[in-house]
Structure formats: structure tokens, C-alpha cells
Enzyme design. Structure first.
Site, PDB file in Angstrom:
ATOM      1  N   HIS A   1       0.814  -1.216   0.000  1.00 48.60           N
ATOM      2  CA  HIS A   1       0.000   0.000   0.000  1.00 48.60           C
ATOM      3  C   HIS A   1       0.852   1.272   0.000  1.00 48.60           C
ATOM      4  CE1 HIS A   1      -3.141  -2.582   2.399  1.00 48.60           C
ATOM      5  NE2 HIS A   1      -3.048  -2.955   1.138  1.00 48.60           N
TER       6      HIS A   1
ATOM      7  N   ALA B   1      -2.697   6.424  -6.024  1.00 48.87           N
ATOM      8  CA  ALA B   1      -2.528   6.508  -4.574  1.00 48.87           C
ATOM      9  C   ALA B   1      -1.384   7.406  -4.157  1.00 48.87           C
ATOM     10  CB  ALA B   1      -2.317   5.108  -3.994  1.00 48.87           C
TER      11      ALA B   1
END
Length: 560
Positions: free
Chosen positions: A492, A526
Site C-alpha cells: 500500500h 494513490a
């Protein structure tokens, strides 16, 4: 064809951007992806699998990429997707929105721009929640489902009641009600198959659009800049250099490779660029900085035959738990744990289960920077997990919370032993390909079907641990050092092209996703998240891409 938008990267965000921009038939869009395409009619079986088998296929990843987890630790191989659909094609399929406080921290310019009321409509534009049939809001292209309680493994059902006994009640829908509690895990699974951004947004009908061109196996290496204007994109396809151009460029290459492309193009910290002989085009010190990730660690459980999931149970995540540390200055819901019902797609998979403990609102910050100007050399990545002093105590708190639940008598009765895993991606510790995979399967099946003393010895040695944390004889205490040495970074990475005002030296893009100092360059992925959400990042990235498409879709279509 002269293109209005060139989208670099067909991953989670890029597939959404290309699909939404090309809805306007007068808007001409080119999407390039460094990896293979995944056509709707021939998506590989390992990508479709509801168990993340695709995470074991090296064909879908950037080769040679390493990352340092904590200061002083050696770099280790770090998986980042290189395939159409990006992370959505290889991840664990946990489909979490996060919490309202996550998005309020994304901007100090206009707090309403990322309020919960502002982002929820975009989540709903993404989602087709199969467990909410009666809701009257529109359905998106991306299915979400949950595993019914009657299919939960026995240890997960016991955990629900153990959590309630310590003040963490059952929450039926954590996405609609993001509070502390125990909940069924929302999954990016529909009709027993994985939901990818490519499958959802680049369908056969979308690919028929005459104004959309998709070019796979084309790796962007550098942006051609004329001051603040992108005039072209250099790429390599089939070993040969190609040059592409468009009136606007959208960079959607993720938290590691979007800043890498900007740096190679002369956009970034002047001192770093000068040290590599790269001419500074735009001075933005924040490019590659502000790197964030979720740290996590695992407890592996051995299960008796009667307590395992069915052999045809393919899903990865089963249920989760949110809790709040109460630490000063930290948001609610910053502690997270989740249960995994099988560890492998092989026959031994249901014999083990996993409990993950994670810190979902870390304050530590790392960096991405170039090692050289060679476009084939991977960047340097250092997450610097646990470098902020507020993070280690909270990481220990979430691990101790998991241990407390594992030690609950009703929970402990459902499994045989619990071991701490080494600090590596868990799925890689239970799975190998080819002949090595067959040997591992045979050894694992023999181990967990052995008598207790032999099983504990074999499994303990395999994980580098002498004794289990919990077992019938009581187990042992774990030290803080053992827990902290067992963490690793999730897949992530965010924050390296942070959104913020032009006056913020660490900001890279504005709230319209345009790179500061440029006229026609955008970043949508992201990497623009100023603060990592308290959720696996796939669903928040889909939401962000939907929102970004609305903000940039009508840009400058009045062509010369």
C-alpha cells in the site's frame, strides 16, 4: 490519432481514468501499460481466482524492485504489480472504504472537498455491493461481497464473541458504519471471481470505443518537458524506443513509479536531481517524499480437521476488527486486525489460518528516489516503518489485542497452535511454484497432520520460532522486540506525489490533480494521497480516480 489524454499506467486508477474520459466520444484517449493486457475474454485463471493465486506469478510484477522496511534493515524484494489492472489484479481483495477522518486530513484548502459526504457518492459510483440489494442508490461496476457467517471457520465465529466481550461489538457493514468493532470483511469478489479495475472499467464494450486506444507492454521512461508543458512521452515497447504525444498527460503509475517518472523528467528536489545530472525543470521537493504504508505482522494458526474451512472455500479474508489506540493526536480506528481462512490454494491451504495485526494510521514517513538515470534500474524505496515514535507503541498495542483474542478460551479451543511468522509477506511463506511448491505442499500437509509434539517442532522450525505463542499447554509470552522484528510493509505505498497547496513545499499536485508548475500534467493514483487511509488502498484509489475523472474530464477539449 491525435490524443487529448495519454494515461500512463493501466492499474487501479489508470483503468478508471481511461474508461471515464473516453465516455465522451469527442475525447480521444490513449492508455499505455508497462505489463501485459488482460482481455475480458481471456483473463488468466490465476487473476480471476478468489484466492490471490496471482500474487505468486512473477510475470505480473516489476522485477528487481526492493524496499527497506525499517531503518537499518536490509532491502528485500518488494512486489509491485506490472499488469493491466495493477494492484487490483494481484492483491488480497479486501474492499474497505476507511473512515471519515481519513479524508478530512487530505486537504487544508477546502475541507468540504474530501468530507465523508463528498467521497461516499464516489465510493457508491464504484461499488455494486451484492449484500445491499435493497438500497436505492446507483450501482457501480465493481462488485463487493462478504462471506456469510455460516461459512466462517470456527475460530472466526469464536473471535466475534471474544471481541464483543472486550467491548468491540459486531458491525454488519463496516463501510457504511466505520466504527470500532468486529465485522465481516468486504471483498472485491463477485460471482466467485476477483474484481479488477481492468475487468470492471475496461470491459469489451468499453474497448470497442473508437476514441480509446490501449497499448500494452509499453513502459513510459520519461516525460518530454518544455517548461511547464508536457510535449511528449518517451517509452519502450518490444525493446525499441517509441515517442508518444497528447495534449494532456495523466500519470497513473502508483506510489512508487509515478514519482520515479517525474524525477527522471526533471520534476523534483533540485539537489537530488543535480546529483544524478538531471536538469531541473520544475522544483518540487516533495516528489518521492511523504511515502507511507501500513505495517503488519502475522500469527499463523494450525487447525484440526473439524475446524477448517471447506476445501472449495477460496476466499482470502473472512472478517476484520477495528479498534482505537486512544493515543494523543491519533485518529480513531487506527488499530486493525483481520482473519484469513486459508493460506494456499493447494490442498493443505485450509489446514492453516492467519490473523494479521496492523497499524492503519501510521505516522512514519519514508521516501522514493532514483539510484541512477537508467530507466531500467529500480528506484530506492525506504518505508522507514516505525521511525515516528508514536508508531511502535501502537503497533505493539494492536499485536497484543490480537494475542488477547487468540488467548480467549473459546477461541483457543478452535485451533491447535499459534505461531508468529517472520517479517515477510505471508502468502509467499506458504506457497511456491513448480516442483518446490509440490514439495512444500507435501511437507505442510504431513506437518499439520502429525501428532502435537512433532507438529509443533516442524512448524516452529519452518517459521524460525522455537515454540508457539499459544497452544494447549499455554504457550509463551512474546517480547516487544519479537513483535516489532516481525513486521513488514503491505502493498500500500502512497503519498509520494502529495496533494496540497502550491505554497506547501511537499505538495506535488493541486486539488484538481494537476502537477504544480505545469499546465497539462496530472497525477491520479494513490501517490497523491496526503495521508494513508485506514483501509486497504484499492477501494479508496478507485474512489479517488472516479473523483479525479470528474475534475479533469472536460479539460481543454477545444482543440486548435
Amino acid at each position: 490519432m491525435e490524443f487529448d489524454f495519454l494515461v500512463i499506467g493501466g492499474g487501479t486508477a489508470g483503468a478508471v481514468i481511461a474508461s471515464r474520459l473516453s465516455e465522451n466520444p469527442s475525447c480521444r484517449v490513449l492508455l499505455i501499460e508497462a505489463g501485459d493486457d488482460t482481455l475480458p475474454e481471456s483473463t488468466p485463471a490465476d487473476i480471476q481466482d478468489a484466492f490471490p493465486t496471482s500474487a505468486l506469478n512473477p510475470k505480473y510484477f516489476w522485477q528487481g524492485l526492493t524496499a527497506t522496511a525499517t531503518d537499518g534493515a536490509p532491502p528485500r524484494s518488494y512486489p509491485q504489480a506490472r499488469v493491466m489492472g495493477g494492484g487490483s489484479a494481484i492483491n488480497g481483495m479486501l474492499a474497505l472504504r476507511g473512515a471519515p477522518s481519513d479524508y478530512l486530513r487530505w486537504t487544508d484548502v477546502d475541507p468540504a472537498a474530501f468530507s465523508w459526504e463528498a467521497v461516499v457518492p464516489y465510493f457508491r459510483k464504484v461499488e455494486n455491493d451484492l449484500d445491499l440489494p435493497g438500497k436505492d442508490f446507483p450501482r457501480g461496476p465493481h462488485a463487493i461481497s462478504r462471506i456469510p457467517k455460516e461459512r466462517w471457520p470456527a475460530f472466526v465465529r469464536a473471535m466475534e464473541h471474544a471481541a464483543a466481550r472486550i467491548g468491540l461489538p459486531f458491525v454488519p457493514d463496516i463501510n457504511e458504519t466505520p466504527v470500532d468493532g468486529f465485522f465481516p470483511m468486504p471483498l472485491a469478489v463477485g460471482a466467485k471471481a476477483r474484481e479488477t479495475s481492468s475487468g470492471c472499467y475496461l470491459s469489451a464494450d468499453v474497448r470497442k470505443r473508437r476514441n480509446l486506444v490501449i497499448l500494452a507492454n509499453a513502459q513510459a521512461t520519461k516525460l518530454g518537458m518544455n517548461g511547464g508543458t508536457v510535449v511528449g512521452v518517451d517509452a519502450i515497447r518490444a525493446g525499441a524506443p517509441i515517442h508518444l504525444s497528447a495534449r494532456n498527460v495523466v500519470l497513473s503509475s502508483g506510489g512508487i513509479y509515478s514519482p520515479t517518472i517525474l524525477l527522471r523528467s526533471g520534476i523534483g528536489p533540485p539537489d537530488h536531481l543535480a546529483s544524478l545530472g538531471i536538469q531541473v525543470v520544475i522544483d518540487r521537493p516533495g516528489v518521492g517524499r511523504n511515502l507511507q504504508n501500513h505495517p503488519y505482522m502475522f500469527y499463523a494458526l494450525t487447525l484440526p480437521r473439524a475446524k477448517r474451512v471447506a476445501s472449495n472455500f477460496r476466499c482470502f479474508g473472512v472478517a476484520g476488527l477495528r479498534a482505537s489506540s486512544g493515543a494523543p493526536g491519533c485518529p480513531t480506528g487506527d488499530l486493525f486486525a483481520y482473519a484469513i481462512g486459508r493460506v494456499s490454494g493447494a490442498s493443505f491451504g485450509p489446514g492453516f489460518a492467519l490473523m494479521a495485526s496492523a497499524l492503519y494510521a501510521p505516522n512514519s514517513r519514508g521516501f522514493v528516489r532514483l539510484k541512477s538515470i537508467d530507466p531500467f534500474e529500480s528506484p530506492e524505496v525506504n518505508f522507514r516503518l516505525m521511525s515516528d515514535p508514536s508508531d511502535p507503541p501502537r503497533m505493539l498495542q494492536t499485536a497484543r489485542l490480537t494475542e488477547r483474542i487468540l488467548r480467549d478460551p473459546d477461541v483457543a479451543a478452535q485451533y491447535q497452535e499459534a505461531f508468529i511468522l517472520p517479517g515477510k509477506l505471508a502468502i509467499g511463506q506458504f506457497n511456491r511454484s513448480g516442483f518446490a511448491g509440490k514439495v512444500l505442499s507435501f511437507a505442510a500437509e504431513a506437518a499439520f497432520n502429525s501428532p502435537s509434539p512433532i507438529r509443533r517442532m516442524l512448524v516452529g522450525r519452518a517459521f524460525g520460532r522455537v515454540a508457539p505463542v499459544v497452544c494447549a499447554s499455554g504457550g509463551r509470552e512474546t517480547s516487544d522486540e519479537e513483535i516489532l522484528s516481525s513486521i513488514c510493509p503491505m502493498g500500500h505505498p502512497v503519498g509520494t506525489c502529495k496533494m496540497g497547496s502550491k505554497n506547501d513545499s511537499m505538495a506535488v499536485v493541486d486539488e484538481s490533480f494537476r502537477v504544480h508548475g505545469t499546465s497539462n500534467l496530472f497525477v491520479v493514483d494513490a501517490s497523491v494521497m496526503p495521508v494513508i487511509p485506514s483501509a486497504n488502498t484499492n477501494l479508496p484509489t478507485l474512489m479517488l480516480a472516479e473523483l479525479a475523472a470528474d475534475r479533469i474530464r472536460d479539460r481543454s477539449l477545444d482543440r486548435p
